[in-house]
Scaffold this active site. Structure first.
Site, mmCIF file in Angstrom:
data_model
loop_
_atom_site.group_PDB
_atom_site.id
_atom_site.type_symbol
_atom_site.label_atom_id
_atom_site.label_comp_id
_atom_site.label_asym_id
_atom_site.label_seq_id
_atom_site.Cartn_x
_atom_site.Cartn_y
_atom_site.Cartn_z
ATOM 1 N N LEU A 91 3.575 6.558 15.350
ATOM 2 C CA LEU A 91 4.889 7.022 14.925
ATOM 3 C C LEU A 91 5.871 5.913 15.278
ATOM 4 C CD1 LEU A 91 4.900 10.738 16.184
ATOM 5 C CD2 LEU A 91 4.620 9.934 13.838
ATOM 6 N N ASP A 92 6.807 5.648 14.393
ATOM 7 C CA ASP A 92 7.786 4.592 14.631
ATOM 8 C C ASP A 92 8.613 4.869 15.879
ATOM 9 O OD1 ASP A 92 7.000 3.207 12.373
ATOM 10 O OD2 ASP A 92 8.504 4.155 11.091
ATOM 11 N N LEU A 93 9.250 3.827 16.376
ATOM 12 C CA LEU A 93 10.053 3.903 17.606
ATOM 13 C C LEU A 93 11.045 5.054 17.566
ATOM 14 C CD1 LEU A 93 10.992 2.625 20.325
ATOM 15 C CD2 LEU A 93 12.562 1.237 18.966
ATOM 16 N N ASN A 94 11.779 5.195 16.472
ATOM 17 C CA ASN A 94 12.812 6.222 16.403
ATOM 18 C C ASN A 94 12.356 7.511 15.736
ATOM 19 O OD1 ASN A 94 14.796 4.735 17.760
ATOM 20 N ND2 ASN A 94 15.143 3.525 15.929
ATOM 21 N N THR A 95 11.054 7.658 15.565
ATOM 22 C CA THR A 95 10.488 8.867 14.977
ATOM 23 C C THR A 95 10.001 9.777 16.094
ATOM 24 O OG1 THR A 95 9.760 7.647 13.028
ATOM 25 C CG2 THR A 95 8.693 9.744 13.433
#
Length: 144
Positions: A91-95
């Site tokens: 999952l992406d950093l800001n997800t």
């Protein structure tokens, strides 16, 4: 039993990688270490672990970061940190959302490979206005 194992250790009958162990709580890597009792090798089988975690935004989905940023591994309880866990997917950093971690390589591969047929569902929150034409485009799929 643990009590019997502690007694074997206290009696000096247990070695790990050829060195005598005197601490009952000594941790071993079941995939690499050689454990012997009375010079007889024990066959160690790692217990499969699967953890589901809600990943908050702001954490990297990785085991280590060379830039020393926060990783999902920092969110794990201490007893889970030594189990050689790996993330299933990313999952992406800001997800934020559901993230699975396991020490079972075969399970990890099965869940990650599209050929396995494992259904993945994603929900996205959209800020601003979205039209029916935008939804129609999205319903055809998004290539990442």
């Amino acid at each position: 039993s643990r009590r019997h194992a502690a007694l074997l250790v206290a009696e000096g009958r247990v070695t790990v990688n050829g060195k005598e162990v005197r601490e009952p709580g000594y941790r071993v890597d079941v995939q690499q270490d050689v454990v012997e009792v009375d010079s007889e090798k024990l066959e160690l089988t790692p217990r499969s672990v699967l953890i589901r975690m809600h990943k908050p935004a702001g954490y990297l989905t990785t085991t280590e970061d060379p830039a020393n940023r926060a990783t999902v591994m920092e969110l794990l309880p201490d007893e889970a940190k030594w189990q050689q866990l790996r993330t299933v997917g990313r999952l992406d950093l800001n997800t934020e959302g559901l993230l699975l971690l396991t020490n079972d390589g075969a399970l990890k591969r099965f869940l990650e490979l599209p050929a396995s047929g494992w259904l993945r569902t994603y929900r996205a929150r959209v800020f601003g206005r979205i039209t029916q034409a935008d939804l129609d485009t999205l319903s055809k799929g998004v290539e990442i």
